[in-house]
Design a protein around this motif. Structure first.
Motif, mmCIF file in Angstrom:
data_model
loop_
_atom_site.group_PDB
_atom_site.id
_atom_site.type_symbol
_atom_site.label_atom_id
_atom_site.label_comp_id
_atom_site.label_asym_id
_atom_site.label_seq_id
_atom_site.Cartn_x
_atom_site.Cartn_y
_atom_site.Cartn_z
ATOM 1 N N ILE A 152 32.814 19.975 25.364
ATOM 2 C CA ILE A 152 34.100 19.341 25.698
ATOM 3 C C ILE A 152 34.680 20.023 26.941
ATOM 4 C CG2 ILE A 152 36.487 19.014 24.885
ATOM 5 C CD1 ILE A 152 35.023 17.443 22.960
ATOM 6 N N THR A 153 35.194 19.231 27.850
ATOM 7 C CA THR A 153 35.765 19.759 29.095
ATOM 8 C C THR A 153 37.233 19.360 29.198
ATOM 9 O OG1 THR A 153 35.268 17.746 30.311
ATOM 10 C CG2 THR A 153 33.531 19.427 30.259
ATOM 11 N N PRO A 154 37.950 19.962 30.139
ATOM 12 C CA PRO A 154 39.345 19.536 30.339
ATOM 13 C C PRO A 154 39.458 18.023 30.591
ATOM 14 C CG PRO A 154 39.012 21.642 31.409
ATOM 15 C CD PRO A 154 37.650 21.206 30.892
ATOM 16 N N TRP A 157 39.685 16.296 27.392
ATOM 17 C CA TRP A 157 41.034 16.384 26.789
ATOM 18 C C TRP A 157 41.898 15.232 27.303
ATOM 19 C CZ3 TRP A 157 41.641 22.230 28.299
ATOM 20 C CH2 TRP A 157 40.846 23.015 27.450
ATOM 21 N N TYR A 186 40.852 25.101 21.214
ATOM 22 C CA TYR A 186 41.227 24.780 22.596
ATOM 23 C C TYR A 186 41.706 23.321 22.678
ATOM 24 C CZ TYR A 186 38.390 28.879 24.264
ATOM 25 O OH TYR A 186 37.855 30.119 24.501
ATOM 26 N N PRO B 320 36.107 25.884 27.469
ATOM 27 C CA PRO B 320 35.832 24.509 27.855
ATOM 28 C C PRO B 320 35.991 24.356 29.368
ATOM 29 C CG PRO B 320 37.278 24.564 25.949
ATOM 30 C CD PRO B 320 37.187 25.970 26.458
ATOM 31 N N GLY B 321 34.947 23.908 30.005
ATOM 32 C CA GLY B 321 35.010 23.745 31.453
ATOM 33 C C GLY B 321 34.600 24.992 32.215
ATOM 34 N N LEU B 322 34.056 25.994 31.543
ATOM 35 C CA LEU B 322 33.590 27.206 32.252
ATOM 36 C C LEU B 322 32.751 26.765 33.448
ATOM 37 C CD1 LEU B 322 32.898 30.190 32.723
ATOM 38 C CD2 LEU B 322 31.197 30.024 30.910
#
Lengths: 449, 449
Positions: A152-154, A157, A186, B320-322
């Motif tokens: 999952i990434t920003p 979201w 998160y 998340p998103g690193l």
């Protein structure tokens, strides 16, 4: 070797002979007089050398029943049809809760080829083994993405916020988000910020054991989450998961104050610098408030959506010898913000303060949290902290590093990039992420106590 | 305004009139009949508007006694001379413990100008207020550095290891290292690896409140640490700190399994995935073993020193998103090793696996730990984990991220840079950093339990 829903050999034969398929209620009678009645679950090939049938009992718990060639397998009833709609159908007039599936263990099953756990294909399988869920109320089930939570990434979201917002504005009594547990806190924090003025609760739920495994916690958690979405008196973004290692209750944790504190236990999610908002007893359908409520349920409240997240924020942990070049790299690459996991009260090596000062001079907010996790950042006690304050960093009070990361990403994406406004918002309690009052029992008790 | 050891006004006058200086035993008699006898402590200017005298009572606890103009202040006895040697003096024949001061709160005091806490100038002040320490045995006190622990670097570990090794080979019954608490667990882990075959214990001790503050834990902790150094039956690198929020006992924690879990509590240090090795009751001088002992005391054992640490190891937390560019930067800059704080069982975003694979292809070891802290990394359960294993990462079992960082830095500096040898050593239990057996009570109990 023929495989029947993960079963092999004489066990597969007995199940086929009884016309029993996963989801059906069956009774298993062993020659020693033992008898078990429950919902037949598919079985992992990992365990396939053992003659075992996996049953979900009426308390929601999965067990493995040993089978021998003289065991009788009887079909009690075929699978129940579920009272639910599909996303594309018109929404019902009666009260409903929406379940949005995103992937993760709660919506995953064992890959019978590799033995590994992979995301589920059909989101309705979420309810496949748990028709009792429909008894709580009308459920609207949709899949909005299909990801393990570590992926999952920003920008996910943003999408998830939009989907939840749609359900809320469509009149849902609450929204349940089935989510992988790894990065669930998160995401729960992200939704705490991105939907402002929530009229109803947003309930994240996951599972530490996939739903087709013995000892799965999927059903228990999902049932508790649906109850919370329908009935809870608060309207926050929360996590509902097992509260202890048995099946007695679930805890409702504020997403911004919760953390996955164990790699595998079912009670892995725990509050940090906070108490649970509530305890859920699913068998008696009771929700007992035990902590602070930041926002009450108010179906008339108009929610607004601010769902942009900046994806150029970094978390940097302070460790002995943390290399200045890492901070310099982030500044050179024009990162939007930096969250430091400082030591103790929020310190970093003094050798780094110049590079952090340079970040601030480049209008990059530097937020200080503590890798201790428990307690509160205080940069006024030691000379290192005072030097940090002079450099212009933002102390994040008792916020978790993970929450500070999400909040900073949200402020930069949805509200402002102006440094002094960012500072003011970081210090403002927007969604209960700051707990002004700590009491002794917020620190857990340890093995020697 | 005249300041007398931090005291002002009529309080300063009374103290001077009684010829009382810090370190002297005095009696304070209040008009209401209250009477307190204890060692006079200097006072922080922060509190100087209150007419209070700070006394260290015979139980080691500091209290603030309210004074009014009619209070009598009497000198009971002048400061005791301490039975100790200075580093440059010849070592005694009788059993002794060495105390090495490095800085930090336990060796710090309030700066009366700024109100901030700064490192102490004279290391002997460590014992200034605690002559009782000499009763346990002969003490050899030296200052080896003067740093807050957030400024300790891997090269400081080299120096500290050498100094401790010298004390051990000089015949010390044990070595106490007075150290700042922020990064203390990293240093305790470093010494666990750098001195192989310890004959006697190495005892790190710190303080959460500076020794001239009311409620300081300096004396209690230091006394417990000295006891442990003299008497403990084990020979490991340990941390001795308050075990609970009162003054009843101290815990002895294995340095490689301990963590500062609270920014300010005196019982901030706690074991993760381990029990304390022992509990110390300083008043009865009792040390009770309650956990596993990895290495027993054996004064005849020949210690060897391997004290090089590689300072190009980085810790990267998965969030998340690193951003992949952070990993790529570390590889491009030829970092020696990377420790990942993965999510859950040790996962990272799948989008990063290629960059981690590239690190491994460049002979950079990538070690996987979990940001959950509790529990064990397991990369065999989910497909993400399996992909990570295929990329060549090293799963760090139940090691803390901080310990994995120190261990990797030590292996690369002192033993080998060969990737397969690094892997083998990371998976070998060298100093008790891996606990094969977890039990339920290793996970703490939370506020709702």
């Amino acid at each position: 070797m023929e495989i029947y829903h993960g079963y092999t050999g004489f066990v597969a034969f007995k199940l086929k002979e009884a016309n029993a398929e996963p989801g059906d209620v069956i009774r298993v009678e062993n020659p020693n007089g033992e008898s078990f009645t429950g919902v037949l679950m598919p079985k992992q090939l990992l365990y396939s050398d053992k003659p075992v049938i996996v049953l979900k009992l009426s308390n929601g718990y999965n067990i493995g029943v040993k089978i021998d060639p003289n065991t009788r397998v009887l079909l009690v009833s075929k699978k129940r049809e579920l009272p639910r709609t599909i996303g594309s159908q018109p929404l019902p007039k009666k009260p409903f809760v929406s379940i949005l599936a995103t992937g993760g263990t709660i919506a995953s099953k064992v890959d019978y080829v590799t033995g590994a756990v992979t995301p589920l294909i059909d989101p309705h399988e979420l309810l496949e083994w748990a028709p009792e869920l429909g008894d709580v109320g009308f459920l609207n089930v949709r899949e909005v993405m299909k990801k393990f939570s570590e992926d999952i990434t920003p920008s996910d979201w943003e999408k998830l916020s939009l989907e939840v917002y749609r359900e809320i504005t469509s009149g849902a009594e609450g929204v349940v988000v089935a989510h992988g547990t790894d990065m669930m806190s998160y995401s729960a924090a992200a939704l705490a910020f991105s939907i402002i003025g929530k009229p109803v609760p947003i309930v994240f739920v996951g599972s530490q054991r996939s739903s087709d495994r013995p000892s799965s916690d999927s059903f228990f958690n999902l049932y508790s989450a649906v109850l919370t979405a329908f009935k809870a008196s608060f309207a926050e973004s929360v996590i509902v998961m097992h509260g202890d290692s048995s099946d007695s209750y679930a805890v409702v944790l504020r997403g911004v104050k919760a953390r996955k504190m164990h790699t595998s236990r079912r009670d892995a999610f725990q509050p940090v610098n906070d108490k649970p908002i509530a305890i859920v007893y699913p068998y008696s359908r009771e929700i007992r408030i035990v902590g602070r409520v930041f926002e009450k349920r108010d179906p008339g409240r108009e929610a607004s959506l601010r769902n942009k997240f900046d994806d150029k924020v970094a978390i940097v942990k302070a460790y002995p010898g943390l290399q200045e070049e890492i901070i310099n790299f982030l500044v050179d690459k024009k990162f939007s913000g930096i969250v430091i996991e400082g030591s103790g009260l929020g310190h970093v090596p003094n050798s780094l303060i110049d590079s952090l000062k340079r970040a601030v001079e480049n209008e990059i907010p530097v937020v200080i949290t503590s890798q201790c996790l428990f307690g509160r950042v205080n940069l006024n006690v030691y000379s290192t902290g005072r030097r940090l304050l002079e450099a212009g960093v933002i102390p994040a009070s008792d916020m978790l590093p993970e929450t500070a990361y999400v909040k900073l990403s949200w402020i930069l994406g949805s509200v402002t990039k102006n440094l002094s406004e960012v500072r003011e918002l970081m210090l403002t309690n927007i969604a209960g992420e700051i707990n002004e009052r700590h009491t002794l029992e917020l620190f857990p008790r340890w093995s020697h106590e």
